[in-house]
Design a protein around this motif. Structure first.
Motif, PDB file in Angstrom:
ATOM      1  N   ALA A 286      25.225  22.129  16.330  1.00  0.00           N
ATOM      2  CA  ALA A 286      25.799  23.552  16.559  1.00  0.00           C
ATOM      3  C   ALA A 286      27.250  23.242  17.400  1.00  0.00           C
ATOM      4  CB  ALA A 286      25.058  24.511  17.151  1.00  0.00           C
ATOM      5  N   ALA A 287      27.186  22.621  18.542  1.00  0.00           N
ATOM      6  CA  ALA A 287      28.342  22.537  19.342  1.00  0.00           C
ATOM      7  C   ALA A 287      29.320  21.629  18.530  1.00  0.00           C
ATOM      8  CB  ALA A 287      27.785  21.732  20.821  1.00  0.00           C
ATOM      9  N   ARG A 288      28.718  20.524  17.883  1.00  0.00           N
ATOM     10  CA  ARG A 288      29.866  19.802  17.095  1.00  0.00           C
ATOM     11  C   ARG A 288      30.495  20.470  16.009  1.00  0.00           C
ATOM     12  NH1 ARG A 288      25.916  14.101  16.733  1.00  0.00           N
ATOM     13  NH2 ARG A 288      26.750  13.345  18.915  1.00  0.00           N
ATOM     14  N   VAL A 289      29.741  21.378  15.193  1.00  0.00           N
ATOM     15  CA  VAL A 289      30.377  22.193  14.341  1.00  0.00           C
ATOM     16  C   VAL A 289      31.216  23.039  14.852  1.00  0.00           C
ATOM     17  CG1 VAL A 289      29.840  23.873  12.498  1.00  0.00           C
ATOM     18  CG2 VAL A 289      28.307  22.007  12.551  1.00  0.00           C
ATOM     19  N   GLY A 290      30.943  23.806  16.136  1.00  0.00           N
ATOM     20  CA  GLY A 290      31.948  24.571  16.676  1.00  0.00           C
ATOM     21  C   GLY A 290      32.924  24.048  17.089  1.00  0.00           C
ATOM     22  N   ALA A 291      32.931  22.792  17.540  1.00  0.00           N
ATOM     23  CA  ALA A 291      34.282  22.033  18.245  1.00  0.00           C
ATOM     24  C   ALA A 291      34.919  21.841  16.870  1.00  0.00           C
ATOM     25  CB  ALA A 291      33.709  20.672  18.575  1.00  0.00           C
ATOM     26  N   ARG A 292      34.553  21.509  15.898  1.00  0.00           N
ATOM     27  CA  ARG A 292      35.402  21.278  14.448  1.00  0.00           C
ATOM     28  C   ARG A 292      36.130  22.689  13.783  1.00  0.00           C
ATOM     29  NH1 ARG A 292      34.847  16.538  11.790  1.00  0.00           N
ATOM     30  NH2 ARG A 292      34.623  14.778  13.247  1.00  0.00           N
ATOM     31  N   LEU A 293      35.253  23.649  14.059  1.00  0.00           N
ATOM     32  CA  LEU A 293      35.569  25.051  13.733  1.00  0.00           C
ATOM     33  C   LEU A 293      35.790  26.152  14.572  1.00  0.00           C
ATOM     34  CD1 LEU A 293      33.046  25.062  10.453  1.00  0.00           C
ATOM     35  CD2 LEU A 293      35.448  24.045  10.619  1.00  0.00           C
ATOM     36  N   PRO A 294      36.856  26.395  15.186  1.00  0.00           N
ATOM     37  CA  PRO A 294      36.969  27.334  16.333  1.00  0.00           C
ATOM     38  C   PRO A 294      36.878  28.590  15.819  1.00  0.00           C
ATOM     39  CG  PRO A 294      39.010  25.521  16.173  1.00  0.00           C
ATOM     40  CD  PRO A 294      38.039  25.223  14.946  1.00  0.00           C
ATOM     41  N   ALA A 295      36.830  28.904  14.441  1.00  0.00           N
ATOM     42  CA  ALA A 295      36.587  30.388  14.176  1.00  0.00           C
ATOM     43  C   ALA A 295      35.238  30.890  14.469  1.00  0.00           C
ATOM     44  CB  ALA A 295      37.115  30.541  12.426  1.00  0.00           C
ATOM     45  N   LEU A 296      34.327  29.902  14.711  1.00  0.00           N
ATOM     46  CA  LEU A 296      32.702  30.046  14.868  1.00  0.00           C
ATOM     47  C   LEU A 296      32.745  30.971  16.230  1.00  0.00           C
ATOM     48  CD1 LEU A 296      31.073  27.340  13.185  1.00  0.00           C
ATOM     49  CD2 LEU A 296      31.344  29.707  12.047  1.00  0.00           C
ATOM     50  N   GLY A 297      33.907  30.598  17.194  1.00  0.00           N
ATOM     51  CA  GLY A 297      33.526  31.071  18.362  1.00  0.00           C
ATOM     52  C   GLY A 297      33.216  30.253  19.176  1.00  0.00           C
ATOM     53  N   ARG A 298      33.140  30.573  20.609  1.00  0.00           N
ATOM     54  CA  ARG A 298      32.853  29.470  21.686  1.00  0.00           C
ATOM     55  C   ARG A 298      31.278  29.246  21.968  1.00  0.00           C
ATOM     56  NH1 ARG A 298      36.665  32.667  24.931  1.00  0.00           N
ATOM     57  NH2 ARG A 298      34.985  33.087  26.410  1.00  0.00           N
ATOM     58  N   VAL A 299      30.566  30.262  21.615  1.00  0.00           N
ATOM     59  CA  VAL A 299      29.172  30.087  21.662  1.00  0.00           C
ATOM     60  C   VAL A 299      28.393  30.092  20.151  1.00  0.00           C
ATOM     61  CG1 VAL A 299      26.779  31.026  22.412  1.00  0.00           C
ATOM     62  CG2 VAL A 299      28.851  31.256  23.751  1.00  0.00           C
ATOM     63  N   VAL A 300      27.902  28.882  19.672  1.00  0.00           N
ATOM     64  CA  VAL A 300      27.468  28.761  18.269  1.00  0.00           C
ATOM     65  C   VAL A 300      25.920  28.781  18.250  1.00  0.00           C
ATOM     66  CG1 VAL A 300      27.832  27.330  16.383  1.00  0.00           C
ATOM     67  CG2 VAL A 300      29.731  27.751  17.945  1.00  0.00           C
ATOM     68  N   ALA A 301      25.193  29.290  17.735  1.00  0.00           N
ATOM     69  CA  ALA A 301      24.105  29.061  17.594  1.00  0.00           C
ATOM     70  C   ALA A 301      23.682  28.433  16.280  1.00  0.00           C
ATOM     71  CB  ALA A 301      23.179  30.493  17.565  1.00  0.00           C
ATOM     72  N   TRP A 302      22.625  27.600  16.300  1.00  0.00           N
ATOM     73  CA  TRP A 302      22.327  26.849  15.103  1.00  0.00           C
ATOM     74  C   TRP A 302      21.459  27.727  14.008  1.00  0.00           C
ATOM     75  CZ3 TRP A 302      22.268  22.465  12.825  1.00  0.00           C
ATOM     76  CH2 TRP A 302      21.241  22.164  11.822  1.00  0.00           C
ATOM     77  N   SER A 303      20.774  28.604  14.683  1.00  0.00           N
ATOM     78  CA  SER A 303      20.148  29.840  13.741  1.00  0.00           C
ATOM     79  C   SER A 303      21.303  30.629  12.855  1.00  0.00           C
ATOM     80  CB  SER A 303      19.366  30.555  14.323  1.00  0.00           C
ATOM     81  OG  SER A 303      20.037  31.188  15.375  1.00  0.00           O
ATOM     82  N   GLY A 304      22.693  30.737  13.434  1.00  0.00           N
ATOM     83  CA  GLY A 304      23.432  31.358  12.600  1.00  0.00           C
ATOM     84  C   GLY A 304      24.439  30.455  11.747  1.00  0.00           C
TER      85      GLY A 304
END
Length: 409
Positions: A286-304
């Motif tokens: 989840a953190a790696r995806v969030g690092a690549r995709l800033p639009a997901l926000g700064r807190v990224v849950a695997w379930s979402g």
């Protein structure tokens, strides 16, 4: 042990005639005397947070305090809201153990000879014992945490038993993993100041959860926090803890040029600490995806994460856009097609609803149909074919994850 250190720092302050503060070799606040007189924001923040800001540590280290054998005078720094100080390094057989700090706003403080009073020797022995015990405990905990995140089920069970027997955790039970990443500009690795900031934020989050309830670990490109998931009085839920951790990271990294932004990944809860590795893997993805995709926000849950859950796992197998849809790979690799890619992604995100897509992109319907027809020609596809649409949609998301398609016009 802290009682002995408190006695010593009070004696030091009385001998010198002004407040004293003692840090360990990593510049974490250990103990301090009564604080009277003029105080700057750095001293105030150090006492409140039990730690010194990374930029202040870097500035003071640049003055050579870590290599000093004798007292060092440090100048004021208006940018850091730092008054002049006198720093006395504390060593045991040339091993640096910590520092004694005195604020000296007008530069009138005479040289401090703590050795003559015997206080420096007492302090070095007390810090040496505390350092030795603390390092041994920290090393044991770190090894146990590494085992929990990597080794076999039998080894993980053994690590949990060791943590319980040593009193490092209060009890077993449901645990959730958080992974914090510091995203550096241009794919660079965060520097040492950033790693210090990361550890400080993890420690602060752990204190909120209870130091004997949570575990933390700093790895080469991320930090890990293993939190109890069961509700308790005064203890934040993992979701709230993730937001607090992100707030801490934002605060301590704001002035660091080596950090572009931060992201916290949240895994799903597992019933036992020995099973938390599964939550960790999810939080890491989840953190790696969030690092690549800033639009997901700064807190990224695997379930979402939706389809990105699949793509994050498939990415480990070196899956490429061409593997999913060769025609789209040609479109992605050709400069000047970003508008077409964005149009296609919005169209597929809205399940092929032309009216909703045109409204979303603020296009006339005729313009949208022209773009879709052009995409079919260039990618060699048929958007009326459900299987083709599925492959195209997956390939587009994979391209975004690989940073080959920004998703923006």
């Amino acid at each position: 042990m802290r009682g002995e250190l408190q006695r010593i720092v009070d004696a030091v302050a009385a001998h010198v005639g002004r407040p004293a503060l003692i840090e360990d070799r990593r510049q974490r606040v250990v103990v301090y005397s009564e604080q009277t007189g003029l105080m700057d924001e750095v001293r105030r923040a150090s006492i409140l947070r039990r730690q010194t800001a990374p930029e202040v540590i870097a500035w003071l280290r640049g003055l050579g305090i870590a290599d000093a054998r004798l007292a060092v005078r440090t100048p004021a720094s208006p940018e850091l809201d730092l008054l002049p100080r006198l720093c006395v390094p504390v060593r045991h057989h040339d091993l640096l153990l910590g520092f004694v700090w005195f604020i000296d706003p007008d530069g009138t403080m005479t040289e401090v000879d703590l050795a003559a009073t015997g206080l420096l020797r007492e302090l070095s022995l007390a810090l040496y014992r505390e350092n030795l015990l603390g390092e041994l405990a920290a090393q044991s905990e770190t090894e146990a945490a590494r085992t929990l995140l990597a080794d076999s089920p039998g080894s993980r069970d053994q690590a949990v038993r060791a943590l319980l027997e040593a009193g490092m955790i209060h009890a077993d039970g449901p645990r959730t993993a958080l992974v914090a990443r510091l995203v550096a500009p241009e794919e660079r690795q965060p520097d040492e100041r950033a790693r210090i900031a990361l550890e400080q934020s993890l420690v602060a989050a752990r204190r909120r959860a209870g130091t004997r309830e949570a575990l933390h670990l700093v790895r080469h490109d991320h930090g890990v926090l293993l939190l109890p998931a069961e509700p308790a009085a005064g203890r934040p839920t993992p979701e709230v803890a993730a937001r607090h951790l992100d707030d801490d990271l934002q605060q301590v990294t704001r002035s660091l040029g080596s950090v572009e932004r931060t992201v916290v990944g949240v895994g799903r809860t597992r019933p036992r600490l020995a099973d938390v590795v599964e939550s960790y893997v999810e939080a890491l993805h989840a953190a790696r995806v969030g690092a690549r995709l800033p639009a997901l926000g700064r807190v990224v849950a695997w379930s979402g994460l939706g389809v990105f859950r699949v793509l994050a796992r498939l990415g480990e197998q070196h899956l490429t856009v061409a593997d999913v849809h060769p025609g789209l790979a040609r479109l992605v690799s050709t400069p000047g097609h970003r508008t077409l890619l964005t149009t296609l992604e919005r169209y597929l995100d809205r399940a092929g609803n032309a009216h909703a897509t045109a409204a979303d992109l603020r296009l006339h319907r005729t313009t949208l149909y022209y773009r879709l027809q052009r995409i079919e020609e260039l990618a060699g596809t048929d958007l009326k074919d459900g299987s083709e649409r599925l492959c195209l949609h997956l390939a587009l998301k994979l391209a975004r994850l690989a940073e080959r398609h920004s998703g923006e016009e």
